[in-house]
Design a protein around this motif. Structure first.
Motif, PDB file in Angstrom:
ATOM      1  N   LYS A  73       0.780  -1.071  -0.187  1.00  0.00           N
ATOM      2  CA  LYS A  73       0.110  -0.149   0.134  1.00  0.00           C
ATOM      3  C   LYS A  73       0.677   1.715  -0.147  1.00  0.00           C
ATOM      4  O   LYS A  73       1.794   1.032   0.940  1.00  0.00           O
ATOM      5  N   GLN A  74       0.582   2.310  -1.114  1.00  0.00           N
ATOM      6  CA  GLN A  74       1.065   3.467  -0.467  1.00  0.00           C
ATOM      7  C   GLN A  74       0.987   4.401   0.069  1.00  0.00           C
ATOM      8  O   GLN A  74       0.041   4.655   0.501  1.00  0.00           O
ATOM      9  N   THR A  75       1.783   4.970   0.588  1.00  0.00           N
ATOM     10  CA  THR A  75       2.358   5.582   1.685  1.00  0.00           C
ATOM     11  C   THR A  75       1.319   7.491   1.408  1.00  0.00           C
ATOM     12  O   THR A  75       1.328   7.057  -0.039  1.00  0.00           O
ATOM     13  N   ILE A  76       0.944   7.749   2.058  1.00  0.00           N
ATOM     14  CA  ILE A  76       0.067   9.521   1.712  1.00  0.00           C
ATOM     15  C   ILE A  76       1.626  10.797   0.488  1.00  0.00           C
ATOM     16  O   ILE A  76       1.022  11.175  -0.286  1.00  0.00           O
ATOM     17  N   LYS A  77       2.951  10.039   1.538  1.00  0.00           N
ATOM     18  CA  LYS A  77       3.118  11.181   0.866  1.00  0.00           C
ATOM     19  C   LYS A  77       3.476  10.605  -1.258  1.00  0.00           C
ATOM     20  O   LYS A  77       4.020  11.541  -1.787  1.00  0.00           O
ATOM     21  N   LEU A 123       2.627  10.828  -6.672  1.00  0.00           N
ATOM     22  CA  LEU A 123       2.750  10.453  -8.022  1.00  0.00           C
ATOM     23  C   LEU A 123       1.057  12.019  -8.244  1.00  0.00           C
ATOM     24  O   LEU A 123       1.363  11.952 -10.096  1.00  0.00           O
ATOM     25  N   ILE A 124       0.885  12.441  -7.755  1.00  0.00           N
ATOM     26  CA  ILE A 124      -0.175  13.516  -8.327  1.00  0.00           C
ATOM     27  C   ILE A 124       0.393  14.914  -8.884  1.00  0.00           C
ATOM     28  O   ILE A 124      -0.173  14.967  -9.491  1.00  0.00           O
ATOM     29  N   LYS A 125       1.484  15.073  -8.246  1.00  0.00           N
ATOM     30  CA  LYS A 125       2.321  16.225  -8.297  1.00  0.00           C
ATOM     31  C   LYS A 125       2.630  16.101  -9.636  1.00  0.00           C
ATOM     32  O   LYS A 125       2.541  16.728 -10.527  1.00  0.00           O
ATOM     33  N   ASN A 126       3.305  15.002 -10.288  1.00  0.00           N
ATOM     34  CA  ASN A 126       3.967  14.379 -11.171  1.00  0.00           C
ATOM     35  C   ASN A 126       2.673  13.947 -12.174  1.00  0.00           C
ATOM     36  O   ASN A 126       3.130  15.055 -13.800  1.00  0.00           O
ATOM     37  N   ASP A 127       1.791  14.049 -12.289  1.00  0.00           N
ATOM     38  CA  ASP A 127       0.201  13.907 -12.840  1.00  0.00           C
ATOM     39  C   ASP A 127      -0.104  15.513 -13.519  1.00  0.00           C
ATOM     40  O   ASP A 127      -0.437  15.628 -14.609  1.00  0.00           O
ATOM     41  N   ILE A 128       0.497  15.780 -12.277  1.00  0.00           N
ATOM     42  CA  ILE A 128      -0.360  17.711 -12.598  1.00  0.00           C
ATOM     43  C   ILE A 128       0.496  18.299 -13.678  1.00  0.00           C
ATOM     44  O   ILE A 128       0.539  18.547 -14.901  1.00  0.00           O
ATOM     45  N   ASN A 129       1.922  18.125 -13.144  1.00  0.00           N
ATOM     46  CA  ASN A 129       3.216  18.300 -14.414  1.00  0.00           C
ATOM     47  C   ASN A 129       2.558  18.316 -15.466  1.00  0.00           C
ATOM     48  O   ASN A 129       3.289  18.668 -16.449  1.00  0.00           O
ATOM     49  N   ASP A 186      -7.808  11.231  -1.866  1.00  0.00           N
ATOM     50  CA  ASP A 186      -8.983  12.516  -1.226  1.00  0.00           C
ATOM     51  C   ASP A 186      -8.626  13.914  -2.300  1.00  0.00           C
ATOM     52  O   ASP A 186      -7.820  14.765  -1.109  1.00  0.00           O
ATOM     53  N   ILE A 187      -8.998  14.342  -2.625  1.00  0.00           N
ATOM     54  CA  ILE A 187      -8.523  15.528  -3.414  1.00  0.00           C
ATOM     55  C   ILE A 187      -8.426  17.066  -2.828  1.00  0.00           C
ATOM     56  O   ILE A 187      -7.748  17.840  -2.209  1.00  0.00           O
ATOM     57  N   ARG A 188     -10.038  17.350  -1.132  1.00  0.00           N
ATOM     58  CA  ARG A 188      -9.300  18.349  -0.202  1.00  0.00           C
ATOM     59  C   ARG A 188      -8.119  17.675   1.093  1.00  0.00           C
ATOM     60  O   ARG A 188      -7.919  18.717   1.037  1.00  0.00           O
ATOM     61  N   LEU A 189      -7.852  16.913   0.270  1.00  0.00           N
ATOM     62  CA  LEU A 189      -6.042  16.535   1.843  1.00  0.00           C
ATOM     63  C   LEU A 189      -5.473  16.492   0.268  1.00  0.00           C
ATOM     64  O   LEU A 189      -4.494  17.491   1.164  1.00  0.00           O
ATOM     65  N   PHE A 190      -5.139  16.485  -0.678  1.00  0.00           N
ATOM     66  CA  PHE A 190      -4.126  16.838  -1.961  1.00  0.00           C
ATOM     67  C   PHE A 190      -4.398  18.817  -1.689  1.00  0.00           C
ATOM     68  O   PHE A 190      -3.772  19.461  -1.747  1.00  0.00           O
TER      69      PHE A 190
END
Length: 438
Positions: free
Chosen positions: A128-132, A137-143, A158-162
């Motif tokens: 299981k991937q950690t929150i970090k 990964l999300i930041k990389n996808d956004i870039n 969760d987008i609110r946590l991000f």
């Protein structure tokens, strides 16, 4: 609008030049009709409640100005056209040609090919991937141009946590990610407490040398004292996988599990099948059981190239996701005849759809005849018997695609009336409805 039997549409027999014909079931396996479609207007011209050669001869002879007819490989239609309209150019439908060859090759492969073992591998489970990790990964996808909501959904955060994390400074993020989960802290505290009790029990027993006295001193059972004195028990108690030595309900289904996984079933499909044969546990229990087997290196599976994989290659030869090329080469090395059959099919497909030259078809016929395959030889004989129509399929653009479409429309009309209407009513309704759509 009421459609009566006497409302037969008028047919202009002299204004038709290029048509397609095909049969359709009036009552499946009992009675069949024949439909004619105008290629230029893509409409139904006429239909008759028969596909017998004598009826076809009378019907076709009315269309005196026809110069081109597309059809499937039926000998009945070929002979009827030869007799009633010998001057007409006949075009064999390309789809039916490819279908006929694919069925011949499929029969050969099913009779000559058995599955080939290409690889043995261990089933692995992703930790299981950690929150970090998910945040990065999300930041990389956004870039890379992916929108925030999609990136969060793909990485299960969760987008609110991000958005909350995005507003934090680097020092705040470091502090946040360094925090341990409350459950992990509780587990760690319990282990420390248990470890202290075990050490105290061992120390007291080393002095008293009595299980009974030790048990009374700590208020525990004598058997528990024995467990605490056992190194094997203590190692198991503090191991990551406490159930590695315990008997599981799933042990009785292990053979079924391995067989299903070898057949490329997903874990969800395995769970559904096990429930059907009596397993009463949960899906998460099955996943933990498979994870444990994987850690113990007991979950080694075999990967095969099955008959269905080879047959899929007929239609998806460029899709390596369905069947990696290295696996296919292993299967070909064991069954060279299968490779030759597939090569013959792909070559014929290329001639029919891309090359479209007579000399290449002639060479293909000679090459296919050398395979000495009963099914392919039968297909080649059919090509020779209908040679002119097959050549015309290379040179002309017309096909029976629009005819098949109108056949489906006619059968739908018949089914809407629950199959209880007469042929004349089906005919009139189909032709009247198409005039309303124009």
């Amino acid at each position: 609008m009421l459609i009566k039997k006497k409302d037969a549409p008028n047919i202009d027999y002299e204004s038709l030049f290029i048509v397609g014909i095909d049969d359709f079931a009036i009552k499946k396996r009992h009675t069949y009709g024949t439909i004619m479609i105008n290629h230029q207007t893509k409409t139904i011209v006429d239909m008759i409640p028969s596909r017998e050669i004598n009826d076809l001869n009378v019907w076709l002879s009315k269309f005196i100005n026809l110069n081109t007819i597309s059809r499937d490989g039926s000998l009945i239609y070929k002979n009827a056209i030869d007799i009633s309209l010998p001057q007409v150019k006949q075009i064999s439908d390309r789809f039916h040609l490819l279908k006929g060859l694919s069925e011949a090759i499929s029969s050969d492969i099913r009779s000559k090919y058995d599955r080939v073992l290409v690889e043995s591998y261990e089933l692995s489970f992703k930790d299981k991937q950690t929150i970090k990790e998910r945040f990065d990964l999300i930041k990389n996808d956004i870039n890379n141009g992916i929108c925030v909501s999609t990136a969060c959904s793909n990485n299960k955060l969760d987008i609110r946590l991000f958005k909350k994390l995005e507003k934090m400074s680097d020092s705040e993020l470091t502090k946040y990610f360094s925090k341990k989960d409350k459950n992990d802290l509780k587990i760690e505290e319990n282990r420390k407490r248990k470890s202290k009790v075990i050490n105290d029990v061992r120390e007291f027993y080393s002095k008293s040398k009595s299980l009974t006295k030790t048990a009374k001193e700590f208020g525990i059972d004598r058997r528990t004292v024995s467990h605490y004195l056992s190194d094997q028990y203590v190692d198991l108690l503090f191991s990551e996988d406490k159930n590695s030595g315990a008997k599981s309900e799933l042990d009785d289904y292990q053979k079924d599990i391995f067989e299903l996984l070898n057949n490329k079933c997903s874990i969800k499909e395995v769970f559904i099948t096990l429930k059907e044969i009596g397993y009463k546990g949960s899906y998460s229990n099955l996943r933990m059981y498979l994870r444990r087997l994987s850690k113990q290196n007991k979950l080694t599976l075999d990967s095969y190239v099955e008959k269905k994989d080879i047959l899929n290659f007929l239609y998806h030869e460029k899709n390596d996701d369905l069947l990696p090329r290295k696996y296919l080469n292993i299967a070909f090395s064991k069954y060279p005849i299968v490779k030759e059959c597939l090569s013959i099919f792909l070559e014929f497909k290329s001639i029919l759809l891309n090359i479209k030259k007579k000399k290449y078809l002639d060479k293909w016929i000679i090459k296919a005849s050398r395979l000495e395959s009963k099914n392919i030889d039968s297909f080649v004989r059919g090509i020779k018997r209908d040679y002119d129509a097959v050549i015309n399929s290379l040179l002309c653009d017309e096909s029976n695609g629009i005819v098949e479409s109108k056949v489906n429309t006619t059968k739908l009309t018949k089914r809407i009336m629950y199959g209880r209407s007469s042929f004349e009513l089906i005919k009139n309704k189909a032709m009247r409805l198409q005039s309303l759509r124009q």
